[in-house]
Design an enzyme around this catalytic site. Structure first.
Site, PDB file in Angstrom:
ATOM      1  N   ASN A 110      48.889  59.395  48.617  1.00  0.00           N
ATOM      2  CA  ASN A 110      49.146  57.718  48.908  1.00  0.00           C
ATOM      3  C   ASN A 110      48.249  57.130  49.906  1.00  0.00           C
ATOM      4  O   ASN A 110      47.483  56.177  49.749  1.00  0.00           O
ATOM      5  CB  ASN A 110      50.611  57.452  49.220  1.00  0.00           C
ATOM      6  CG  ASN A 110      51.600  57.748  47.984  1.00  0.00           C
ATOM      7  OD1 ASN A 110      50.982  58.062  47.005  1.00  0.00           O
ATOM      8  ND2 ASN A 110      52.662  57.737  48.516  1.00  0.00           N
ATOM      9  N   THR A 155      27.654  10.913  39.822  1.00  0.00           N
ATOM     10  CA  THR A 155      29.053  11.341  40.128  1.00  0.00           C
ATOM     11  C   THR A 155      29.660  10.721  38.658  1.00  0.00           C
ATOM     12  O   THR A 155      29.095   9.935  38.130  1.00  0.00           O
ATOM     13  CB  THR A 155      29.695  10.088  41.295  1.00  0.00           C
ATOM     14  OG1 THR A 155      29.478   8.874  40.988  1.00  0.00           O
ATOM     15  CG2 THR A 155      29.152  10.543  42.447  1.00  0.00           C
ATOM     16  N   HIS A 156      30.682  11.507  38.302  1.00  0.00           N
ATOM     17  CA  HIS A 156      31.494  11.251  36.900  1.00  0.00           C
ATOM     18  C   HIS A 156      30.372  11.481  35.987  1.00  0.00           C
ATOM     19  O   HIS A 156      30.375  10.809  34.781  1.00  0.00           O
ATOM     20  CB  HIS A 156      31.866   9.801  36.883  1.00  0.00           C
ATOM     21  CG  HIS A 156      32.710   9.348  37.945  1.00  0.00           C
ATOM     22  ND1 HIS A 156      34.130   9.453  38.119  1.00  0.00           N
ATOM     23  CD2 HIS A 156      32.551   8.705  39.088  1.00  0.00           C
ATOM     24  CE1 HIS A 156      34.647   8.984  39.217  1.00  0.00           C
ATOM     25  NE2 HIS A 156      33.679   8.689  39.859  1.00  0.00           N
ATOM     26  N   SER A 277      17.822  32.184  18.041  1.00  0.00           N
ATOM     27  CA  SER A 277      18.865  31.972  17.189  1.00  0.00           C
ATOM     28  C   SER A 277      18.370  32.747  15.754  1.00  0.00           C
ATOM     29  O   SER A 277      17.285  33.052  15.609  1.00  0.00           O
ATOM     30  CB  SER A 277      19.283  30.555  16.780  1.00  0.00           C
ATOM     31  OG  SER A 277      19.771  30.497  15.452  1.00  0.00           O
ATOM     32  N   LYS A 283      14.994  27.342  18.026  1.00  0.00           N
ATOM     33  CA  LYS A 283      15.918  27.586  19.346  1.00  0.00           C
ATOM     34  C   LYS A 283      15.739  28.333  20.401  1.00  0.00           C
ATOM     35  O   LYS A 283      14.885  29.518  20.132  1.00  0.00           O
ATOM     36  CB  LYS A 283      17.430  28.113  18.718  1.00  0.00           C
ATOM     37  CG  LYS A 283      18.274  27.074  17.722  1.00  0.00           C
ATOM     38  CD  LYS A 283      18.871  26.061  18.648  1.00  0.00           C
ATOM     39  CE  LYS A 283      20.286  26.649  18.700  1.00  0.00           C
ATOM     40  NZ  LYS A 283      21.098  25.437  19.543  1.00  0.00           N
ATOM     41  N   ASN A 285      18.022  29.293  23.720  1.00  0.00           N
ATOM     42  CA  ASN A 285      19.238  29.084  24.161  1.00  0.00           C
ATOM     43  C   ASN A 285      19.444  29.574  25.631  1.00  0.00           C
ATOM     44  O   ASN A 285      18.959  30.757  25.909  1.00  0.00           O
ATOM     45  CB  ASN A 285      20.469  29.906  23.148  1.00  0.00           C
ATOM     46  CG  ASN A 285      20.292  29.093  21.659  1.00  0.00           C
ATOM     47  OD1 ASN A 285      20.132  27.941  21.707  1.00  0.00           O
ATOM     48  ND2 ASN A 285      20.594  30.031  20.989  1.00  0.00           N
ATOM     49  N   GLU A 290      25.335  30.731  30.146  1.00  0.00           N
ATOM     50  CA  GLU A 290      26.501  30.453  29.517  1.00  0.00           C
ATOM     51  C   GLU A 290      27.396  31.561  29.662  1.00  0.00           C
ATOM     52  O   GLU A 290      28.540  31.698  29.735  1.00  0.00           O
ATOM     53  CB  GLU A 290      26.214  30.362  27.871  1.00  0.00           C
ATOM     54  CG  GLU A 290      25.665  28.927  27.678  1.00  0.00           C
ATOM     55  CD  GLU A 290      25.498  28.882  26.144  1.00  0.00           C
ATOM     56  OE1 GLU A 290      25.884  29.553  25.323  1.00  0.00           O
ATOM     57  OE2 GLU A 290      24.369  28.142  25.846  1.00  0.00           O
ATOM     58  N   TYR A 317      54.526  52.891  48.476  1.00  0.00           N
ATOM     59  CA  TYR A 317      53.617  53.087  47.552  1.00  0.00           C
ATOM     60  C   TYR A 317      54.394  53.031  46.150  1.00  0.00           C
ATOM     61  O   TYR A 317      55.590  53.467  45.899  1.00  0.00           O
ATOM     62  CB  TYR A 317      53.010  54.349  47.364  1.00  0.00           C
ATOM     63  CG  TYR A 317      52.142  54.771  46.139  1.00  0.00           C
ATOM     64  CD1 TYR A 317      50.656  54.176  46.311  1.00  0.00           C
ATOM     65  CD2 TYR A 317      52.715  55.428  45.163  1.00  0.00           C
ATOM     66  CE1 TYR A 317      50.035  54.352  45.014  1.00  0.00           C
ATOM     67  CE2 TYR A 317      51.886  55.698  43.870  1.00  0.00           C
ATOM     68  CZ  TYR A 317      50.551  55.191  44.040  1.00  0.00           C
ATOM     69  OH  TYR A 317      49.599  55.112  43.029  1.00  0.00           O
ATOM     70  N   GLN A 322      48.275  51.658  41.019  1.00  0.00           N
ATOM     71  CA  GLN A 322      47.073  52.452  40.344  1.00  0.00           C
ATOM     72  C   GLN A 322      46.250  51.259  39.380  1.00  0.00           C
ATOM     73  O   GLN A 322      45.080  51.573  39.087  1.00  0.00           O
ATOM     74  CB  GLN A 322      47.382  53.546  39.296  1.00  0.00           C
ATOM     75  CG  GLN A 322      46.422  54.276  38.650  1.00  0.00           C
ATOM     76  CD  GLN A 322      46.964  55.664  38.271  1.00  0.00           C
ATOM     77  OE1 GLN A 322      47.190  56.376  38.980  1.00  0.00           O
ATOM     78  NE2 GLN A 322      47.037  55.801  36.835  1.00  0.00           N
ATOM     79  N   LYS A 325      42.734  49.297  40.249  1.00  0.00           N
ATOM     80  CA  LYS A 325      41.425  49.797  40.108  1.00  0.00           C
ATOM     81  C   LYS A 325      40.497  49.450  38.900  1.00  0.00           C
ATOM     82  O   LYS A 325      39.319  48.683  39.154  1.00  0.00           O
ATOM     83  CB  LYS A 325      41.350  51.481  40.037  1.00  0.00           C
ATOM     84  CG  LYS A 325      42.001  51.917  41.324  1.00  0.00           C
ATOM     85  CD  LYS A 325      42.037  53.314  41.235  1.00  0.00           C
ATOM     86  CE  LYS A 325      42.708  53.882  42.513  1.00  0.00           C
ATOM     87  NZ  LYS A 325      44.218  53.323  42.735  1.00  0.00           N
TER      88      LYS A 325
HETATM   89  N1  ARG Z   1      46.069  57.593  41.015  1.00  0.00           N
HETATM   90  C1  ARG Z   1      46.802  57.151  42.080  1.00  0.00           C
HETATM   91  C2  ARG Z   1      46.710  55.738  42.436  1.00  0.00           C
HETATM   92  O1  ARG Z   1      45.768  55.406  42.047  1.00  0.00           O
HETATM   93  C3  ARG Z   1      46.696  58.075  43.463  1.00  0.00           C
HETATM   94  C4  ARG Z   1      47.914  57.911  44.096  1.00  0.00           C
HETATM   95  C5  ARG Z   1      49.036  58.929  43.458  1.00  0.00           C
HETATM   96  N2  ARG Z   1      50.136  58.959  44.313  1.00  0.00           N
HETATM   97  C6  ARG Z   1      51.317  59.232  43.786  1.00  0.00           C
HETATM   98  N3  ARG Z   1      52.426  59.260  44.549  1.00  0.00           N
HETATM   99  N4  ARG Z   1      51.666  59.575  42.425  1.00  0.00           N
HETATM  100  O2  ARG Z   1      47.186  54.992  42.920  1.00  0.00           O
END
Ligand code: ARG
Length: 466
Positions: A110, A155-156, A277, A283, A285, A290, A317, A322, A325
């Site tokens: 953790n 403006t606008h 295109s 074209k 583009n 975009e 925790y 998780q 990520k």
């Molecule tokens: N893969 C976990 C995460 O990204 C790591 C921490 C895991 N801790 C646990 N008590 N299961 O959060």
């Protein structure tokens, strides 16, 4: 299935459960940070007498060996491990034997993952800041070259008053400058080390958290072990800063798309940054602009996602975290890609100064100046506003500009008009007389440009201490 926690279980994890739970497919992104954190942890454990010097040396050799082998392609990070932490620990034990089992003393995944994520984010904050700074350099160059390039200000989406290209680009310069200031704030606020918080309640080992923090280039350790493992504010703040950066890029892209259209023709995007295109041969583009505009939604999505994930989590925790990520990594990579491409697109873009200037002369962008002229001749502003309003109607009827009228015609609308009206409403006068601080007049603009140049030269630079 390589797990760190089999002891209290009597059954194998179900395969689907294992896959659902595993994070190695994405947390391998902070492999380098995991090793870096483990090295600091081990050095601290030895200083505190929790590991012997020999044990420390063996573990460090093992960790640096793993890092080298992965970096040089001799060791693959495979999905046979649950997460990057398990990968490193299992490989360490395989390499150095039982001593490797001491690595995790006084640590939990953790606080370990909290550290890795923080180290990774901190590095990316600096990286993104560098990209924004690059973009600012390019924008400043365009500003320096275009203090006399007149264009309509809107403006606008209606022509309002004339400005210059330097002034228009300067508005974005301010936005991206604020973005950098947000990144700087985030960097300093997040720069505290969570390692040593353990699972949630610290440990009974005599850890020196100040020492670990200083080894890893942090300002100091975090101050509450539960908060340390439960906090993802810095991720949210970074995603929020990235969202604002994307919003700024997207607004600029929107303008470039409009300016690049056949109706405007203010700019021409370089061939290298345009696409064609499959059916319409003529074209060219503005796909890059975009796409950047489109990807803004994706970065916002990551921000809203993590905010939603966090909002119901009790301390400390929870595995929900998780989920911080994948979306964060994606948002960071997306924003970095967009910043780089946008800089290239703007750097190579051709500004059609003649078209901009012609456009600024149409659409009564000098109407305010004409009213101000009458004020200078003693007419109260509200009356002047009414007179010029009628004058504009008169011109619309005749499909001409104010300066196309004869003095007689002008006088028939207000006797206050004199020969000097023509100079007063010329495009050059309208722009160059706007000299309040922050206004488009070249003399005012040049002062701002000098200040921005100084800002780019002497602003913050964090040297990574590790
Ligand atoms: N893969 C976990 C995460 O990204 C790591 C921490 C895991 N801790 C646990 N008590 N299961 O959060």
């Amino acid at each position: 299935m390589a797990q760190l926690w089999g002891g209290r279980f009597t059954k194998e994890t179900d395969r689907l459960v294992y896959n659902f739970n595993a994070s190695i497919s994405f947390d391998q992104k902070f492999f380098a940070q995991d090793i870096e954190g483990s090295i600091a942890h081990v050095v601290m454990l030895a200083k505190q007498g929790i590991l012997t010097k020999d044990e420390k040396d063996i573990i460090l050799k093992g960790l640096t060996g793993i890092r080298r082998d992965v970096d040089e392609g001799r060791l693959q990070i495979t999905e046979e491990y649950e997460d990057i932490h398990s990968f490193v620990e299992a490989n360490l034990i395989e390499r150095v034997g039982d001593v490797g089992k001491k690595l995790h003393t006084g640590r939990s995944r953790n606080d370990q993952v909290a550290l890795d994520m923080r180290l990774y984010t901190r590095l990316e904050v600096l990286y993104v800041d560098g990209l924004v700074k690059e973009l600012l350099r390019t924008l400043l160059r365009i500003m320096e070259e275009n203090t006399g390039t007149y264009m309509p200000g809107f403006t606008h989406m209606q022509k309002a008053q004339p400005v210059t290209l330097a002034h228009h680009v300067g508005a974005y310069f301010e936005m991206f400058k604020r973005d950098r200031s947000r990144l700087k704030d985030i960097y300093f606020r997040m720069n505290y080390c969570p390692l040593g918080a353990g699972a949630l309640a610290g440990t009974t080992y005599p850890l020196d958290r100040n020492y670990t923090a200083s080894l890893l280039g942090f300002e100091g350790p975090t101050l509450n072990s539960m908060d340390s493992v439960a906090d993802r504010d810095y991720v949210i703040e970074f995603l929020s800063a990235l969202s604002v950066i994307m919003m700024h890029l997207s607004r600029f892209c929107e303008e470039i798309i409009i300016w690049n259209s056949d109706e405007y023709r203010f700019v021409e995007i370089d061939d290298a940054y345009s696409t064609g295109s499959s059916i319409m041969p003529q074209k060219k583009n503005p796909d890059i602009a975009e796409l950047i505009r489109g990807k803004t939604g994706r970065v916002y999505g990551a921000l809203v996602s993590i905010l939603t994930t966090m909002k119901g989590l009790p301390l400390a925790y929870n595995k929900d975290m998780q989920e911080d990520k994948e979306l964060t990594f994606d948002a960071i990579d997306t924003a970095k890609g967009c910043l780089g491409l946008f800089e290239g697109m703007v750097r190579t873009m051709r500004f059609r100064k003649d078209v901009m200037e012609k456009s600024a002369m149409r659409g009564f962008t000098n109407a305010t100046d004409a009213a101000d002229y009458l004020v200078g001749k003693g007419v109260p502003f509200r009356d002047a506003h009414g007179i010029i309003g009628r004058l504009v109607l008169y011109c619309i009827d005749r499909q001409c500009a104010i300066e196309d009228l004869t003095l007689e015609e002008l006088k028939s609308i207000s006797p206050a008009f004199e020969e000097d009206i023509y100079d007063a409403v010329s495009l050059k006068t309208c722009v160059e007389k706007r000299l309040t601080l922050g206004a488009p007049g070249a003399e005012a603009m040049k002062k701002i440009i000098a200040a921005e140049r100084e800002y780019l030269e002497k602003d913050w630079q964090i040297e990574r201490s590790i």
